[in-house]
Design an enzyme around this catalytic site. Structure first.
Site, short mmCIF file in Angstrom:
data_model
loop_
_atom_site.label_atom_id
_atom_site.label_comp_id
_atom_site.label_asym_id
_atom_site.label_seq_id
_atom_site.Cartn_x
_atom_site.Cartn_y
_atom_site.Cartn_z
CG ASP A 147 -1.93 1.07 1.27
OD1 ASP A 147 -2.79 1.08 0.39
OD2 ASP A 147 -1.87 1.92 2.20
CD GLU A 162 14.30 -13.72 3.18
OE1 GLU A 162 13.41 -14.37 3.81
OE2 GLU A 162 14.89 -12.75 3.65
#
Length: 538
Positions: A217, A263
């Site tokens: 956001d 990751e």
């Protein structure tokens, strides 16, 4: 117990699964209510996933916030980044949602709100108590402006998106705290390592549960000038801010987010950006091939572009040229913060806009209900929910967040067994999923047909694109590919309120209609395209 691992990669070398995907925004409060409290929830959304997978055949879901929250801003005021609010269910319900989505071949992108928390978040409650508390430096705090003013004056001229000063006085600490949005949403200081790591850990929490990506956001606001300098122009637009939004330091914050997402294999990072940014500023948030930042900085350009052939062609052409070759474009025409597409363009215009959106070269973001042609709903004053309306009258967003009408069952058109949190609206109550599935000329049938067309013609996913307006009020998209199999389509959109006759040369040899925005939209013999209509030609 966590949800199963995300689906396998698309198989397109060098691209993520999101390249060319169609992403459907589920605003959970208004999607489907399973427990009869009038508010949509996760189990309700899970029960409706077959609609997204089988009727519409979208590729992914963007799930708006379901975090624990006082709900003063409907989940964008968070008190726990790692819990589901009981209004929507619990973590088990979330896992069921993700698991069912994956079973149906749908990806899930989670809305993530790292700029601010609720002022009821334990981090802020502690931070506000003392300048030496454990979380003392987790938020953007500042002393009053110099002098002995009573009351104390804000440290600078930064202003909130919702109007007024962006600073709120906290007497217990005798300092101001920054709130770039609503006063009860204090801004985190992501330059402070412990705060930054806590946000990174929250990202990992949801990635570990199987989400396929995060939609971040308001990324523009994630970095601020550490010197808290005044904006040179006190009436500044946020797109032009020099200090409130520190664009020099923003890449460092985004790089940290990118490192977390990297990751996990095959995940994507989407960022909401200021809609007033230029194309060049928006595209820059992709980063570089060697140092990528966002997979997709939201391109809100079509929301701000007049729906005229020349303006649309100019935007599409400029944007497509600006996106780096290693990245992928994205387009949208609606979300939970703007007036609905059919209210802005009318039903005919919304149909032609759908054809444009789903045949252009881009990952496409759809807002729930636009596929039904839902319109804004007038909300009586006593039913207003949105705090933005109280702070800035006329800017409320309730009108475009009305519940989805699923069928004709009372009292809420199949959305809920009780009165809904916002009215469905009389007009929208007639635009139910059930009715539209039975009508081959409905808006829903058009969207379903467009999505089938998109899947059956690879040129719409992988082909090159040229956008122009070869004659007044006529937008033309030419989609073409040479490999692995030569293919070419032309999409024509008449943006005028009158029919137009297309010059033969402007068809580029394409005469066979594959899809029209409505019945009798295209007359092949006379090459006439009806007002506010569109056609896809082979």
């Amino acid at each position: 117990m966590t949800a199963e691992a995300p689906l396998s990669a698309s198989g397109q070398e060098g691209r993520s699964w999101a390249s060319g995907a169609v992403v459907y925004q589920v605003y959970p409060r208004s999607f489907a209510d399973s427990d009869g409290d009038g508010v949509g929830d996760l189990d309700g959304a899970t029960s409706r996933l077959p609609y997204l997978a089988d009727v519409l055949s979208v590729d992914a879901i963007w799930l708006s916030p379901v975090y624990r929250s006082p709900m003063r801003d409907f989940g964008y005021d968070i008190t726990s980044f790692t819990e589901v609010d009981p209004l929507f269910g619990d973590l088990a319900a979330f896992d069921r949602f993700v698991g069912r989505a994956h079973d149906l071949g749908l990806r899930v992108i989670m809305d993530f709100v790292p700029n601010h928390t609720s002022d009821a978040h334990p981090w802020f409650v502690d931070s506000a108590t003392s300048r030496v508390a454990e979380h003392a430096d987790w938020y953007v705090w500042a002393d009053p402006a110099p002098g002995r003013a009573d009351p104390p004056q804000p440290p600078n001229n930064w202003r909130a998106v919702t109007g007024g000063s962006a600073w709120r006085w906290v007497s217990q600490r005798e300092q101001f705290v920054l709130h770039s949005f609503l006063p009860f949403q204090p801004d985190l200081d992501l330059s402070h390592p412990p705060a930054r790591e806590a946000i990174h850990d929250a990202m990992r929490f949801w990635l570990d549960r199987g989400v396929d990506g995060l939609r971040v956001d308001m990324v523009d606001f994630l970095a601020k000038d550490p010197l808290l300098r005044d904006e040179p122009d006190e009436h500044y637009r946020f797109a032009d801010a020099e200090h409130h939004l520190d664009r020099q330091r923003l890449p460092e914050v985004l790089r940290g987010f990118r490192d977390v997402v990297t990751e996990y294999p095959d995940r994507v990072l989407v960022g909401e950006v200021n809609p007033d940014l230029s194309i060049e500023e928006t595209v820059a948030l992709h980063g570089t091939a060697e140092d990528p930042l966002l997979d997709m900085p939201f391109n809100f350009g079509l929301l701000r572009t007049p729906f005229t052939a020349d303006a649309l062609a100019a935007h599409l052409d400029a944007y497509d040229r600006a996106v780096p070759a290693w990245a992928w474009p994205n387009l949208t025409l609606g979300n939970h913060d703007v007036s609905r597409l059919a209210s802005r363009l009318g039903q005919a215009g919304a149909r032609s806009a759908a054809v444009l959106l789903l045949t252009a070269r881009a990952t496409t973001f759809l807002y729930n209900g636009d596929e039904l042609g839902l319109t804004d709903v007038d909300i009586p004053p006593e039913l207003v929910q949105d705090p933005w309306e109280a702070r800035t009258p006329g800017r409320g967003r309730d009108r475009n967040r009305s519940p989805l009408p699923w069928d004709d069952s009372p009292p809420a058109a199949g959305f809920s067994a009780t009165a809904p949190w916002l009215p469905v609206g009389a007009a929208n109550s007639t635009r139910t999923v059930t009715r539209q599935r039975q009508d081959p000329d409905s808006m829903l049938s058009l969207y379903s047909e467009l999505l089938r067309l998109r899947r059956s013609h690879p040129v719409l996913l992988d082909g090159a694109q040229r956008a122009d307006n070869p004659q007044p009020d006529l937008l033309r998209l030419h989609r073409q590919q040479d490999h692995p199999k030569p293919a070419s389509l032309v999409i024509l959109v008449n943006t005028a309120d009158a029919d137009t006759v297309v010059e033969p040369s402007h068809l580029l040899g394409h005469r066979r209609p594959l899809l029209c925005s409505g019945p009798a939209a295209w007359q092949n013999e006379t090459r006439t395209l009806r007002a506010r209509s569109a056609v896809v030609l082979r």
